[in-house]
Design an enzyme around this catalytic site. Structure first.
Site, mmCIF file in Angstrom:
data_model
loop_
_atom_site.group_PDB
_atom_site.id
_atom_site.type_symbol
_atom_site.label_atom_id
_atom_site.label_comp_id
_atom_site.label_asym_id
_atom_site.label_seq_id
_atom_site.Cartn_x
_atom_site.Cartn_y
_atom_site.Cartn_z
ATOM 1 N N ASN A 1 0.817 -1.201 0.000
ATOM 2 C CA ASN A 1 0.000 0.000 0.000
ATOM 3 C C ASN A 1 0.861 1.265 0.000
ATOM 4 O O ASN A 1 1.087 1.865 -1.052
ATOM 5 C CB ASN A 1 -0.950 -0.018 1.200
ATOM 6 C CG ASN A 1 -2.110 0.936 1.022
ATOM 7 O OD1 ASN A 1 -2.026 1.885 0.270
ATOM 8 N ND2 ASN A 1 -3.194 0.671 1.711
ATOM 9 N N ASP A 2 1.370 1.623 1.162
ATOM 10 C CA ASP A 2 2.113 2.886 1.246
ATOM 11 C C ASP A 2 3.354 2.909 0.354
ATOM 12 O O ASP A 2 3.732 3.968 -0.143
ATOM 13 C CB ASP A 2 2.512 3.156 2.698
ATOM 14 C CG ASP A 2 1.277 3.387 3.562
ATOM 15 O OD1 ASP A 2 0.271 3.868 3.007
ATOM 16 O OD2 ASP A 2 1.318 3.075 4.759
ATOM 17 N N VAL A 3 3.976 1.744 0.132
ATOM 18 C CA VAL A 3 5.212 1.733 -0.653
ATOM 19 C C VAL A 3 4.967 1.930 -2.148
ATOM 20 O O VAL A 3 5.908 1.998 -2.931
ATOM 21 C CB VAL A 3 6.028 0.434 -0.438
ATOM 22 C CG1 VAL A 3 6.455 0.316 1.010
ATOM 23 C CG2 VAL A 3 5.260 -0.788 -0.878
#
Lengths: 98, 474
Positions: free
Chosen positions: B401-403
């Site tokens: 997700n965040d990466v």
């Protein structure tokens, strides 16, 4: 009071810190987990301290605490090395297959 | 005998140093680990040469520890690796804490003078009383923080505790006050020496240090665990080095310090991969919903069926898989590998792009994909894959997700702005395998999911991948 032996110990500590930084500064990210768990196993070196606490000449309480310390340090050492080896075996198997 | 023991300690230190060095490159890593375990054996055997050890205790302790550690190490699944590493780490911290306590109990059983005399007899070094006591205090503090910190990390990693950061008002103040009181207790312990007051200070120090470990780790979110695990790893080394200062033992100091330094480096690497400072990770309460949330994301998420995805993948000539923590949770690594194999047979070029902080520990994704026999050549690091991303037909994001959030590069008001990411949004088509519509650990909406070229494949990652494999086979 003689400080020279203490300073030598501090000397070893400082040099080991620099050595540690030099040794690990460039490690491929693929190896981060095995490196961490291998280093973790080495931190089980405290097992030496635990063994020394088992000196029969000391008070009983110290020995019992030492026994507990020995159990946990051994878990760290044996488990840490085995699990690292298991991981690295997977990495190698894959390489051999190529 | 003391000379022989110390010579063996030097041999052990050399083996550790070579072991760590060889762990740093793929070809020699396994031999390096073997070498370092040999070093440990030498250190233990050397210590057994000291006369007067209680032998039944030595045998019992090693037998129980080896059995428990061995069984845990052999039986753990690769997906459970982060938890186990945290547990082993906590075990090492606890051992150092107990070594400190054993020495403290000697001080109070035989008086400080008797203790120092015993230390002199065993190590040949006469130390001032404040030094011995300060070393004990240091070992107790760091050992205890490592122990409870690792336990909380274990709870978060295994899902027994909520992975979200636990933050309450005045938390930092409470932690700071507890730390100050702990320092004071340590001071009392050193000044009080073998008196009752000193013992009370020592007991208070243990309890407070245990509390600090909990207070420090609770506010850290699950996604920041790679940093926390490497930092705790570093702490367990420092605790061992401190124990070495109590019993004036070179091999403890050197080996402990090596681990401390290497753990610290790994911590820094992890922080850099998130473009955040260590204090920010430790005290930021990241992902708790406080602080800036970034610009609102426009557009809508476009769900797709596995059938749609099959047609696109079937026609693709270059596919990149981007695994994240979701792949570990769904245990989807084997299914990914199977799909990758089918795509390759289909004449497609396949790579896996690994972000340095994907997952819950450093190198987490590499371990899982190695378990599934994904060849090393297909594992690409972030920078290498970003260079060719524009030529990629399909990027398949599996539970990351965040990466892969493009806001990190485009939205200065986003809390993760500046974090290096894998630029999957530059690929022609992106498929995101995701359990549901919720946000990732940081609590952020992911701008990627709303892009024109992004399609969502909702559901369990393993099932979705198996369905895709089925489509290819059918």
């Amino acid at each position: 009071m003689e400080f020279a032996p203490l300073l030598l110990l501090l000397f070893a500590f400082t040099l080991a810190a620099f050595l540690g930084f030099e040794l690990i500064s460039k490690v491929p990210s693929q190896l981060h987990t095995p490196l961490m768990s291998g280093a973790n196993a080495i931190s089980g070196i405290t097992i030496v301290g635990a063994l020394i606490a088992l000196n029969a000449g000391g008070p009983g309480v110290a020995r019992w605490i030492g026994l507990l310390a020995l159990i946990f340090a051994t878990i760290n050492v044996v488990g840490g090395y085995l699990v690292t080896d298991r991981m690295l075996a997977m990495f190698r198997k894959k390489k051999g297959g190529e | 005998m003391a000379v022989l023991i110390n010579l063996l300690y030097i041999v052990a230190s050399i083996l550790f140093i070579f072991g760590i060095k060889m762990l740093g490159s793929a070809g020699t890593a396994r031999r390096g680990n073997l070498l370092s375990s040999l070093g440990m054996l030498v250190a233990v055997v050397a210590t057994l040469l000291y006369s007067g050890l209680s032998w039944w205790m030595v045998v019992t302790g090693i037998a129980i520890g080896a059995l428990v550690g061995g069984v845990a190490a052999v039986r753990v699944k690769m997906t459970g690796m982060p938890e186990l590493v945290a547990l082993f780490n906590g075990s090492g911290g606890l051992a150092s804490l107990l070594v400190g306590l054993a020495e403290l109990s000697k001080v109070h059983a035989g008086g400080i003078e008797g203790y120092l005399a015993g230390l002199f007899a065993q190590s040949g070094v006469r130390v001032p009383d404040w030094f011995a006591l300060a070393a004990i205090a240091g070992t107790v503090i760091i050992g205890a923080v490592t122990f409870t910190g690792s336990l909380i990390a274990f709870g978060k990693l295994s899902g027994k505790l909520d992975g979200k950061p636990v933050v309450f008002s005045g938390q930092k103040l409470i932690t700071a006050v507890v730390a100050l009181v702990a320092l004071f207790a340590g001071l009392i312990m050193v000044v009080g020496a073998d008196s009752g007051v000193g013992l009370a200070g020592g007991c208070a120090l243990v309890l407070l240090a245990l509390a600090i470990g909990v207070l420090m780790t609770l506010p850290i979110g699950g996604g920041d665990m790679p940093v926390v695990i490497s930092l705790l790893n570093s702490c367990s080394g420092v605790a061992a080095a401190m124990a070495g200062f109590i019993i004036l033992n070179n091999v403890l100091v050197v080996a402990g310090c090596l681990v401390g330094a290497s753990g610290l480096i790994l911590t820094v690497i992890m922080c850099r991969a998130m473009n955040r400072s260590l204090p920010n990770v430790l005290f930021g309460g990241f992902g708790s919903g406080a602080g800036p949330q970034g610009a609102a994301v426009e557009g809508e998420m476009k769900p797709a069926s596995t059938e749609d995805a099959y047609y696109v993948l079937e026609a693709a000539s270059h596919v990149v898989f981007v695994p994240g923590y979701g792949m570990a949770v769904a245990q989807a690594q084997h299914a990914v590998k199977e799909l990758a194999g089918i795509l390759e047979d289909n004449g497609c070029q396949v790579e896996f792009a690994i972000h340095p902080v994907a997952g819950r520990m450093p190198g987490h994704m590499n371990v899982l994909l190695a378990e599934a026999d994904v060849p090393y050549e297909q594992l690409w690091e972030m920078d290498a894959i970003n260079d060719v991303m524009e030529s990629v037909d399909v990027a398949v994001v599996i539970g990351a997700n965040d990466v892969v959030n493009p806001a990190a590069g485009e939205d200065p008001s986003s809390p993760i702005y500046g974090m290096p990411i894998i630029n999957v949004h530059q690929a022609r088509t992106v498929y995101c395998l995701k359990r549901g519509k919720g946000t990732g650990f940081s609590g952020l909406e992911n701008a990627l999911f709303f892009r024109e070229n992004t399609r969502m494949l909702y559901g369990d990652a393993k099932e979705t991948l198996s369905e895709l494999v089925g489509q290819f086979k059918g």
